[in-house]
Design a protein around this motif. Sequence first.
Motif, PDB file in Angstrom:
ATOM      1  N   GLY A   1       0.818  -1.205   0.000  1.00 23.03           N
ATOM      2  CA  GLY A   1       0.000   0.000   0.000  1.00 23.03           C
ATOM      3  C   GLY A   1       0.853   1.256   0.000  1.00 23.03           C
ATOM      4  N   THR A   2       0.385   2.272   0.729  1.00 23.11           N
ATOM      5  CA  THR A   2       1.074   3.563   0.758  1.00 23.11           C
ATOM      6  C   THR A   2       2.234   3.537   1.747  1.00 23.11           C
ATOM      7  OG1 THR A   2      -0.951   4.735   0.172  1.00 23.11           O
ATOM      8  CG2 THR A   2       0.822   6.031   1.150  1.00 23.11           C
ATOM      9  N   ASN A   3       3.393   3.960   1.287  1.00 25.64           N
ATOM     10  CA  ASN A   3       4.579   4.093   2.135  1.00 25.64           C
ATOM     11  C   ASN A   3       4.903   5.585   2.244  1.00 25.64           C
ATOM     12  OD1 ASN A   3       6.348   1.147   2.209  1.00 25.64           O
ATOM     13  ND2 ASN A   3       4.622   1.335   0.826  1.00 25.64           N
ATOM     14  N   ASN A   4       4.899   6.093   3.448  1.00 22.22           N
ATOM     15  CA  ASN A   4       5.161   7.511   3.664  1.00 22.22           C
ATOM     16  C   ASN A   4       6.154   7.654   4.810  1.00 22.22           C
ATOM     17  OD1 ASN A   4       5.016  10.317   3.766  1.00 22.22           O
ATOM     18  ND2 ASN A   4       2.808  10.342   3.429  1.00 22.22           N
ATOM     19  N   PHE A   5       7.354   8.138   4.492  1.00 21.51           N
ATOM     20  CA  PHE A   5       8.412   8.237   5.496  1.00 21.51           C
ATOM     21  C   PHE A   5       9.065   9.614   5.436  1.00 21.51           C
ATOM     22  CE2 PHE A   5       8.288   3.829   3.947  1.00 21.51           C
ATOM     23  CZ  PHE A   5       7.906   3.188   5.115  1.00 21.51           C
ATOM     24  N   ARG A   6       9.494  10.088   6.588  1.00 19.95           N
ATOM     25  CA  ARG A   6      10.196  11.373   6.663  1.00 19.95           C
ATOM     26  C   ARG A   6      11.615  11.143   7.145  1.00 19.95           C
ATOM     27  NH1 ARG A   6       7.351  16.629   9.075  1.00 19.95           N
ATOM     28  NH2 ARG A   6       6.231  16.213   7.136  1.00 19.95           N
ATOM     29  N   ILE A   7      12.560  11.801   6.481  1.00 26.59           N
ATOM     30  CA  ILE A   7      13.983  11.671   6.814  1.00 26.59           C
ATOM     31  C   ILE A   7      14.541  13.060   7.097  1.00 26.59           C
ATOM     32  CG2 ILE A   7      16.263  10.978   5.986  1.00 26.59           C
ATOM     33  CD1 ILE A   7      14.781   9.029   4.085  1.00 26.59           C
ATOM     34  N   VAL A   8      15.091  13.244   8.283  1.00 28.48           N
ATOM     35  CA  VAL A   8      15.769  14.498   8.607  1.00 28.48           C
ATOM     36  C   VAL A   8      17.251  14.293   8.332  1.00 28.48           C
ATOM     37  CG1 VAL A   8      16.298  16.179  10.395  1.00 28.48           C
ATOM     38  CG2 VAL A   8      14.058  15.058  10.359  1.00 28.48           C
ATOM     39  N   THR A   9      17.752  14.977   7.322  1.00 29.26           N
ATOM     40  CA  THR A   9      19.146  14.804   6.930  1.00 29.26           C
ATOM     41  C   THR A   9      20.059  15.593   7.865  1.00 29.26           C
ATOM     42  OG1 THR A   9      19.264  16.712   5.436  1.00 29.26           O
ATOM     43  CG2 THR A   9      18.302  14.687   4.549  1.00 29.26           C
ATOM     44  N   SER A  10      21.355  15.434   7.650  1.00 29.56           N
ATOM     45  CA  SER A  10      22.337  16.174   8.454  1.00 29.56           C
ATOM     46  C   SER A  10      22.883  17.369   7.677  1.00 29.56           C
ATOM     47  CB  SER A  10      23.488  15.242   8.846  1.00 29.56           C
ATOM     48  OG  SER A  10      24.149  14.748   7.690  1.00 29.56           O
ATOM     49  N   SER A  11      22.253  17.715   6.543  1.00 29.16           N
ATOM     50  CA  SER A  11      22.785  18.777   5.684  1.00 29.16           C
ATOM     51  C   SER A  11      21.740  19.848   5.413  1.00 29.16           C
ATOM     52  CB  SER A  11      23.258  18.181   4.349  1.00 29.16           C
ATOM     53  OG  SER A  11      24.202  17.164   4.558  1.00 29.16           O
ATOM     54  N   GLU A  12      22.226  21.065   5.193  1.00 26.01           N
ATOM     55  CA  GLU A  12      21.347  22.171   4.852  1.00 26.01           C
ATOM     56  C   GLU A  12      21.081  22.232   3.356  1.00 26.01           C
ATOM     57  OE1 GLU A  12      23.058  25.739   6.371  1.00 26.01           O
ATOM     58  OE2 GLU A  12      23.564  24.841   8.302  1.00 26.01           O
ATOM     59  N   LYS A  13      22.063  21.848   2.553  1.00 26.61           N
ATOM     60  CA  LYS A  13      21.959  21.960   1.098  1.00 26.61           C
ATOM     61  C   LYS A  13      21.995  20.566   0.480  1.00 26.61           C
ATOM     62  CE  LYS A  13      22.125  24.045  -2.978  1.00 26.61           C
ATOM     63  NZ  LYS A  13      20.966  24.769  -3.531  1.00 26.61           N
ATOM     64  N   VAL A  14      20.844  20.073   0.058  1.00 20.86           N
ATOM     65  CA  VAL A  14      20.743  18.769  -0.589  1.00 20.86           C
ATOM     66  C   VAL A  14      20.705  18.963  -2.093  1.00 20.86           C
ATOM     67  CG1 VAL A  14      19.307  16.712  -0.880  1.00 20.86           C
ATOM     68  CG2 VAL A  14      19.569  17.731   1.376  1.00 20.86           C
ATOM     69  N   LEU A  15      21.573  18.252  -2.812  1.00 24.15           N
ATOM     70  CA  LEU A  15      21.669  18.397  -4.261  1.00 24.15           C
ATOM     71  C   LEU A  15      20.871  17.341  -5.008  1.00 24.15           C
ATOM     72  CD1 LEU A  15      25.503  19.127  -4.521  1.00 24.15           C
ATOM     73  CD2 LEU A  15      23.628  20.773  -4.416  1.00 24.15           C
ATOM     74  N   TYR A  16      21.009  16.079  -4.581  1.00 24.28           N
ATOM     75  CA  TYR A  16      20.316  14.973  -5.235  1.00 24.28           C
ATOM     76  C   TYR A  16      19.892  13.959  -4.182  1.00 24.28           C
ATOM     77  CZ  TYR A  16      22.014  16.413  -9.876  1.00 24.28           C
ATOM     78  OH  TYR A  16      22.268  17.101 -11.037  1.00 24.28           O
ATOM     79  N   ALA A  17      18.914  13.146  -4.549  1.00 23.18           N
ATOM     80  CA  ALA A  17      18.550  11.978  -3.755  1.00 23.18           C
ATOM     81  C   ALA A  17      18.383  10.797  -4.710  1.00 23.18           C
ATOM     82  CB  ALA A  17      17.268  12.216  -2.972  1.00 23.18           C
ATOM     83  N   PHE A  18      18.812   9.628  -4.260  1.00 25.28           N
ATOM     84  CA  PHE A  18      18.725   8.404  -5.056  1.00 25.28           C
ATOM     85  C   PHE A  18      17.945   7.376  -4.241  1.00 25.28           C
ATOM     86  CE2 PHE A  18      22.830  10.498  -5.655  1.00 25.28           C
ATOM     87  CZ  PHE A  18      22.702  10.911  -6.968  1.00 25.28           C
ATOM     88  N   VAL A  19      16.923   6.822  -4.841  1.00 26.42           N
ATOM     89  CA  VAL A  19      16.037   5.895  -4.137  1.00 26.42           C
ATOM     90  C   VAL A  19      16.144   4.515  -4.766  1.00 26.42           C
ATOM     91  CG1 VAL A  19      13.659   5.396  -3.479  1.00 26.42           C
ATOM     92  CG2 VAL A  19      14.453   7.766  -3.527  1.00 26.42           C
ATOM     93  N   MET A  20      16.342   3.510  -3.908  1.00 23.88           N
ATOM     94  CA  MET A  20      16.329   2.116  -4.335  1.00 23.88           C
ATOM     95  C   MET A  20      15.288   1.364  -3.511  1.00 23.88           C
ATOM     96  SD  MET A  20      20.357   1.104  -4.831  1.00 23.88           S
ATOM     97  CE  MET A  20      19.970  -0.331  -5.844  1.00 23.88           C
ATOM     98  N   ALA A  21      14.526   0.508  -4.181  1.00 22.97           N
ATOM     99  CA  ALA A  21      13.557  -0.353  -3.500  1.00 22.97           C
ATOM    100  C   ALA A  21      14.045  -1.787  -3.651  1.00 22.97           C
ATOM    101  CB  ALA A  21      12.172  -0.179  -4.109  1.00 22.97           C
ATOM    102  N   ARG A  22      14.428  -2.400  -2.527  1.00 19.48           N
ATOM    103  CA  ARG A  22      14.977  -3.753  -2.555  1.00 19.48           C
ATOM    104  C   ARG A  22      14.145  -4.676  -1.681  1.00 19.48           C
ATOM    105  NH1 ARG A  22      20.743  -3.500  -0.446  1.00 19.48           N
ATOM    106  NH2 ARG A  22      19.764  -2.228   1.152  1.00 19.48           N
ATOM    107  N   SER A  23      14.362  -5.969  -1.855  1.00 19.77           N
ATOM    108  CA  SER A  23      13.675  -6.951  -1.028  1.00 19.77           C
ATOM    109  C   SER A  23      14.261  -6.939   0.380  1.00 19.77           C
ATOM    110  CB  SER A  23      13.823  -8.345  -1.648  1.00 19.77           C
ATOM    111  OG  SER A  23      13.472  -9.348  -0.733  1.00 19.77           O
ATOM    112  N   LYS A  24      13.397  -7.050   1.399  1.00 17.17           N
ATOM    113  CA  LYS A  24      13.896  -7.131   2.771  1.00 17.17           C
ATOM    114  C   LYS A  24      14.702  -8.414   2.979  1.00 17.17           C
ATOM    115  CE  LYS A  24       9.730  -4.919   4.656  1.00 17.17           C
ATOM    116  NZ  LYS A  24       8.531  -5.153   5.493  1.00 17.17           N
ATOM    117  N   ALA A  25      14.242  -9.499   2.389  1.00 20.06           N
ATOM    118  CA  ALA A  25      14.881 -10.806   2.615  1.00 20.06           C
ATOM    119  C   ALA A  25      16.144 -10.970   1.784  1.00 20.06           C
ATOM    120  CB  ALA A  25      13.894 -11.921   2.293  1.00 20.06           C
ATOM    121  N   ARG A  26      16.102 -10.537   0.520  1.00 23.50           N
ATOM    122  CA  ARG A  26      17.224 -10.691  -0.415  1.00 23.50           C
ATOM    123  C   ARG A  26      17.745 -12.129  -0.442  1.00 23.50           C
ATOM    124  NH1 ARG A  26      18.399  -5.651   1.484  1.00 23.50           N
ATOM    125  NH2 ARG A  26      20.038  -6.266   2.909  1.00 23.50           N
TER     126      ARG A  26
END
Length: 440
Positions: A281-306
Motif C-alpha cells: 500500500g502507501t509508504n510515507n516516510f520522513r527523513i531528517v538529513t544532516s545537511s542544509e543543502k541537498v543536491l540529489y537523492a537516489f532511491v532504491m527499492a529492494r527486497s527485505k529478505a534478499r
Amino acid sequence: MSMLNDMPVNNMLDEEFKLTTEPVVMDNAVEYEWHEIQPDTLAASNPQASNWRLQLKNLNAYVNPARAYLEISCRMTDNANAALGAVDATIQNHILCLFRRATLRVGGQIVETVNEAHIAKAIVQPLLHYSQDYASSSGTNEMFYLDGPGYGVVKVPYNADEDRADFNAGFRRRLDRSNQKEFHAWVPLSALFGFCSVDRILTNNQFIVELEKSAQQHHILTGTNSPNQEKVAVNKISIWMPNVLPKSVVDLSLKSAFADGVVSNYMYPQLQSYTIAGGTGTNNFRIVTSSEKVLYAFVMARSKARGVTNGQPTNSAAETVNYINTLELRLNGRQYPLQPYTNLKGETADKSRAYSDTLRYMNRNYDFSSGIQLSFERWLTTTVYTFDFTSQPEANMGAPATLELKATTDNADVEWSVCVLSEKRAQIRYDGGSSVVLVN
C-alpha cells in the motif's frame, strides 16, 4: 535583426598563431613520500574486529588526502576464523560493502560522516559514478565487479549449449579473486570521503579515519545454507598518505603565508544513506538529513529478505524489486519531480523517464571517467531513481533539510534506501603553528 548582427563576440586566436607563447612547467614538489597509517587500536591484530581507527601522527608534514588510498586485505573464513575451503562465498558488490559507517575527523572536528556506506559507497556510487572503462580497470582494484545478468550465486555461464540468464558474472569474478586465498583492494580515499576529493595540502591538523564494520548480510554473498558459517576476516587495513616534499622556495612561501594567517575554504560532496522498511500500500516516510543543502537523492527499492537463508544472503544487495507503482519525494515540502512517477511497474513510460533522469545526473561531470555503463536493461534490475534538487535553496535558518518519501507498492517485501548527496562546507584557518577547523 541588425541589433543581433551588432552583438559583441569574443574573438579568440587559435593556438597555432600564438607565436610568442612561453612553455609552462609545473615543478613545485621535489617528490611524494608515501606514509602508511595503520590502526592505533587492538583491531590491527584481530581479523574479526568491527571497528578501526587510523590516525596521522606526523602533524607537521604536508599531506594531500586527495592522493591517498585505503588498502584492505581480507580472507574468507568460518566462525572459528579458520580459512574457508572451496565454498562458493565472497563479498558483495565492492570492498566498501564491509563498512556500515565511516567518519573523517580533521583538527578534532567531524568534517564528514558516511552513513550506511555499504549502500551509498558500495552500490549507488559504483553504479552511477563508475564508467565502463573505470569499472573495467581501476574499479577491479577495488573488488568492484558488476553483478548480472543474474543476481544470485550461479557461477557457470552455460547450461549445455545455452547461455544461463541467471549467471552472475560479478559474483564469479569476485569468487575467483577470493576463493581459498587472501584478496586485496586499493581504494582512493576520495571514493569514501568527499572531503578528500579537494586536491589541496593539509598540515598542522589531526587527520583521523574511523571505520565500523557492516553486518554479514550486507557484505557476504554465498551459495551455502550453513547458518553464519562464512565471515570476512580483515587481515590488514591501512591508509597510504603522500607526504608532499615541496621545493625550498615553495616551502618558505607556505610557511610565510601560515605565519601571516591563511583561510582555506573547502566545498565538497557528501553521500549518506537512510534505509527504512516498507510494506504493502502507501509508504510515507520522513527523513531528517544532516545537511542544509541537498543536491540529489537516489532511491532504491529492494527486497527485505534478499534471499537470506539461515542468516546468509544468497542474492546480490544491488538487486531491486519491480512492484513499485508510484513514487515521489518532497524536499522541505516541495514535491519532486513536479510531474510524479505514477506507473513504475514493468517497462513503462514513467520507467523510461526515470532512467533518463538518472542518465542526466550521470552526465553532470560526477563520472570518474568517460562512458556510461548503465544500460536500460541493467538499470531495470538495479533501479536507482534519481531526484534533482539543485534548484532548491538551503533550508531556512540553517536547519537540516527534511526529505519525505511517498510511494505505493503491491507487495509487503520492500525496503527503501534513500541516498542523499549534499553539499558540505568547511574552513581551515591557519595561524602560525596552529589551525582551527570550522564545519557547517
